[in-house]
Write an enzyme that holds these catalytic residues in place. Structure first.
Site, short mmCIF file in Angstrom:
data_model
loop_
_atom_site.label_atom_id
_atom_site.label_comp_id
_atom_site.label_asym_id
_atom_site.label_seq_id
_atom_site.Cartn_x
_atom_site.Cartn_y
_atom_site.Cartn_z
N CYS A 9 0.86 -1.18 0.00
CA CYS A 9 0.00 0.00 0.00
C CYS A 9 0.90 1.23 0.00
CB CYS A 9 -0.99 -0.02 1.18
SG CYS A 9 -0.26 0.22 2.81
N ASN A 12 2.57 1.46 4.27
CA ASN A 12 2.81 0.18 4.93
C ASN A 12 2.51 0.22 6.43
OD1 ASN A 12 5.59 -2.04 5.55
ND2 ASN A 12 3.56 -2.63 4.87
N CYS A 14 -1.24 0.63 7.29
CA CYS A 14 -2.68 0.37 7.40
C CYS A 14 -3.10 -0.86 6.59
CB CYS A 14 -3.50 1.57 6.95
SG CYS A 14 -3.28 3.06 7.93
N ARG A 15 -3.30 -0.65 5.29
CA ARG A 15 -3.88 -1.69 4.44
C ARG A 15 -2.97 -2.89 4.23
NH1 ARG A 15 -5.55 2.27 -0.33
NH2 ARG A 15 -3.72 3.33 0.51
N SER A 16 -1.71 -2.66 3.87
CA SER A 16 -0.85 -3.81 3.55
C SER A 16 -0.52 -4.66 4.78
CB SER A 16 0.41 -3.38 2.79
OG SER A 16 1.16 -2.45 3.49
N ASP A 127 -8.18 3.88 1.38
CA ASP A 127 -7.22 4.17 2.44
C ASP A 127 -7.97 4.66 3.67
OD1 ASP A 127 -5.12 4.94 4.06
OD2 ASP A 127 -4.16 6.20 2.55
#
Length: 163
Positions: A9, A12, A14-16, A127
């Site tokens: 993401c 690195n 939150c999402r990933s 995001d």
């Protein structure tokens, strides 16, 4: 031979890391943990060395996932050792394909939600960073929904290697 997957993401945090944690759990549940290596990175280095966002950790913990995570930036040289690079949105997909040193490397990059047949045409995981906890919950739902297809695709790749 180990199959290597990296989730990417922006920063690195939150999402990933969320996708990495969920996928690691699903791989363990499928009994593939000795065959698959999982990690994550960001397209930028703004948060390099930081832990995952506390909201990411909170949502993962609440849903039975753990995460021990330190943010890092994706490097072009990693394509050589990776089998699959999973982008969390189309911006990441484009950035990663531009970073790829070869056409073969660029073909390793896929969008996570492409593995969720119910996703339709909207393949971005939004995001959640600038919003509230509900955005992190929504992110987790999207990540979980894509994991069934992703684990099946990785299993198929592993079986193809054994053949």
């Amino acid at each position: 031979m180990t199959y290597r997957v990296c989730f990417v993401c922006t920063g690195n945090i939150c999402r990933s890391p969320m996708a990495e944690s969920v996928f690691r759990t699903r791989i363990e549940e499928a009994g593939l943990q000795s065959l698959v290596e999982v990690d994550s990175a960001g397209t930028g280095g703004w948060h390099e060395g930081d832990a995952a966002d506390p909201r990411t950790v909170s949502v993962l913990d609440e849903h039975g996932y753990g995460t021990e995570h330190i943010a890092r930036q994706f490097q072009s040289s990693w394509f050589a050792r990776l089998d699959l690079v999973i982008a969390l949105d189309t911006g990441h997909l484009k950035a990663l394909r531009r970073l790829a040193p070869t056409e073969e490397a660029a073909r390793k990059v896929r969008l996570l939600r492409a593995y969720d047949p119910a996703a339709g045409d909207d393949l971005d995981v939004p995001d959640p960073y600038y919003g509230g906890l509900d955005g992190f919950e929504e992110c987790l739902e999207m990540v979980e929904a894509a994991n069934t297809g992703l684990v099946a695709a990785v299993r198929e790749q592993l079986e193809g290697r054994a053949a």
